[in-house]
Scaffold this motif. Structure first.
Motif, PDB file in Angstrom:
ATOM      1  N   LEU A  96       0.956  -1.099   0.002  1.00 47.67           N
ATOM      2  CA  LEU A  96       0.001  -0.068  -0.046  1.00 47.67           C
ATOM      3  C   LEU A  96       1.094   1.374  -0.015  1.00 47.67           C
ATOM      4  CD1 LEU A  96      -2.819   0.995   0.295  1.00 47.67           C
ATOM      5  CD2 LEU A  96      -2.475   1.151   2.756  1.00 47.67           C
ATOM      6  N   ALA A  97       0.561   2.140  -0.832  1.00 50.02           N
ATOM      7  CA  ALA A  97       1.452   3.150  -1.117  1.00 50.02           C
ATOM      8  C   ALA A  97       0.544   4.702  -1.132  1.00 50.02           C
ATOM      9  CB  ALA A  97       2.440   3.352  -2.194  1.00 50.02           C
ATOM     10  N   ILE A  98       1.261   5.751  -0.838  1.00 53.29           N
ATOM     11  CA  ILE A  98       0.527   6.982  -1.033  1.00 53.29           C
ATOM     12  C   ILE A  98       1.484   7.996  -1.709  1.00 53.29           C
ATOM     13  CG2 ILE A  98      -0.873   6.596   0.985  1.00 53.29           C
ATOM     14  CD1 ILE A  98       1.005   8.670   2.459  1.00 53.29           C
ATOM     15  N   LEU A 136      -0.740   5.766  -9.178  1.00 51.79           N
ATOM     16  CA  LEU A 136      -0.910   7.504  -8.622  1.00 51.79           C
ATOM     17  C   LEU A 136      -0.675   8.281  -9.382  1.00 51.79           C
ATOM     18  CD1 LEU A 136       1.072   6.761  -4.976  1.00 51.79           C
ATOM     19  CD2 LEU A 136      -1.449   7.040  -5.430  1.00 51.79           C
ATOM     20  N   LEU A 137       0.133   8.284 -10.554  1.00 48.11           N
ATOM     21  CA  LEU A 137       0.573   9.233 -11.392  1.00 48.11           C
ATOM     22  C   LEU A 137      -0.479   9.296 -12.330  1.00 48.11           C
ATOM     23  CD1 LEU A 137       2.454  11.324 -12.809  1.00 48.11           C
ATOM     24  CD2 LEU A 137       3.602   9.110 -14.050  1.00 48.11           C
ATOM     25  N   VAL A 196      -6.638   3.454  -4.926  1.00 43.98           N
ATOM     26  CA  VAL A 196      -7.595   3.445  -3.766  1.00 43.98           C
ATOM     27  C   VAL A 196      -8.082   4.748  -3.922  1.00 43.98           C
ATOM     28  CG1 VAL A 196      -7.932   3.125  -1.303  1.00 43.98           C
ATOM     29  CG2 VAL A 196      -6.046   1.841  -2.557  1.00 43.98           C
ATOM     30  N   ILE A 197      -9.546   4.808  -4.234  1.00 45.36           N
ATOM     31  CA  ILE A 197     -10.363   5.956  -4.446  1.00 45.36           C
ATOM     32  C   ILE A 197     -11.404   5.749  -3.726  1.00 45.36           C
ATOM     33  CG2 ILE A 197     -11.693   7.222  -6.072  1.00 45.36           C
ATOM     34  CD1 ILE A 197      -9.746   6.323  -8.364  1.00 45.36           C
ATOM     35  N   ASP A 198     -11.932   6.870  -2.864  1.00 47.89           N
ATOM     36  CA  ASP A 198     -12.983   6.939  -2.140  1.00 47.89           C
ATOM     37  C   ASP A 198     -14.260   7.231  -2.787  1.00 47.89           C
ATOM     38  OD1 ASP A 198     -13.143   9.714  -2.366  1.00 47.89           O
ATOM     39  OD2 ASP A 198     -12.308  10.253  -0.158  1.00 47.89           O
ATOM     40  N   LEU A 203      -8.463  10.458  -4.858  1.00 50.76           N
ATOM     41  CA  LEU A 203      -7.302   9.315  -4.869  1.00 50.76           C
ATOM     42  C   LEU A 203      -6.784   9.559  -3.211  1.00 50.76           C
ATOM     43  CD1 LEU A 203      -5.488   7.307  -6.367  1.00 50.76           C
ATOM     44  CD2 LEU A 203      -4.206   9.338  -7.048  1.00 50.76           C
ATOM     45  N   LEU A 204      -6.707   8.232  -2.905  1.00 54.70           N
ATOM     46  CA  LEU A 204      -5.927   8.214  -1.280  1.00 54.70           C
ATOM     47  C   LEU A 204      -5.042   7.486  -1.424  1.00 54.70           C
ATOM     48  CD1 LEU A 204      -9.353   6.966   0.348  1.00 54.70           C
ATOM     49  CD2 LEU A 204      -8.449   9.273   0.084  1.00 54.70           C
ATOM     50  N   ALA A 205      -4.565   6.421  -2.103  1.00 55.14           N
ATOM     51  CA  ALA A 205      -3.307   5.500  -2.204  1.00 55.14           C
ATOM     52  C   ALA A 205      -3.448   4.561  -3.414  1.00 55.14           C
ATOM     53  CB  ALA A 205      -3.314   4.828  -0.825  1.00 55.14           C
TER      54      ALA A 205
END
Length: 241
Positions: A96-98, A136-137, A196-198, A203-205
């Motif tokens: 898991l990364a942010i 993420l990018l 990981v999107i709420d 975008l959270l992670a």
């Protein structure tokens, strides 16, 4: 130093962000003092500043410290069981990364039963070479500008170093819903990540599975996307909004 800690506490009380003027009002410091303290925190990565909203929030350096002194809290306490379940179901390491600046910061990793991951909490990975970074990018609202700002230095002979090629891959990632890389970040390793999107579309992670090339090809990792996406959805539901 006490004033700086007080400002950190104030940022912690305002997770959605606070302006320098409001920070001055609440802290009782003159505006010039509040502004100086906030800029100092930004320069040391203990705070972030959003130029569009002109709001300050806690930075990822605070989280890096929490990883060192309280690893059982934060992402670890909220999501570790989900990563453990994902690793158990797939037999592969989960990560898991942010986003932190122009790198992906690993916040949690669960090793697979047969092979240890190549990243640990606190490690940073390039956005353009790692699967967690590419996920993420690709979902950065300013993706093209970010790519232009990246140096795109190669980590392996397979790393993408051309901005146009990186933009094409980012578009593909958005269309497919996942980012896959084969020996672009580490020789001998494949990885696949999803954002990981709420529920608000934030975008959270990013969440990834990593496997050595001798045991699982990238195509075989792609078969695990449904499990990866399910875990990402569960993680998003647990993280604070």
């Amino acid at each position: 130093m006490t004033k700086a800690f007080d400002m950190l506490e104030l940022l912690g009380d305002h997770p959605d962000g606070i302006s320098a003027a409001r920070a001055s009002e609440l802290s009782g410091h003159p505006f010039s003092t509040a502004y100086r303290l906030l800029r100092g925190l930004v320069e040391s990565d203990y705070a972030d500043y959003d130029t569009s909203t002109k709001l300050y929030t806690l930075g990822m350096e605070v989280f890096r410290l929490s990883q060192k002194v309280a690893h059982r809290r934060g992402f670890n306490g909220a999501t570790k069981d989900l990563l453990q379940a994902l690793t158990k179901a797939t037999g592969e390491s989960s990560i898991l990364a942010i986003r932190q600046g122009n790198v992906a910061l690993t916040v949690l990793a669960v090793d697979g039963p047969h092979f240890r991951t190549t990243t640990d909490p606190g490690d940073e990975s390039p956005l353009h070479t790692s699967a967690i970074g590419q996920a993420l990018l690709a979902h950065d609202p300013n993706c093209d500008a970010t790519i232009n700002a990246l140096e795109l230095e190669p980590r392996t002979p397979n790393s993408i170093t051309d901005p146009a090629q990186m933009r094409r891959k980012a578009e593909q990632i958005r269309e497919l819903g996942w980012a896959g890389q084969s020996e672009e970040n580490d020789v001998g390793m494949n990885a696949l990540a999803v954002p990981v999107i709420d529920l608000d579309g934030r975008l959270l992670a990013s969440l990834a599975l990593a496997a050595p090339v001798f045991r699982r090809s990238l195509d075989e990792l792609v078969e695990l996307v449904p499990l990866l996406t399910e875990a990402a959805t569960a993680i998003a539901a647990r993280l604070p909004r």
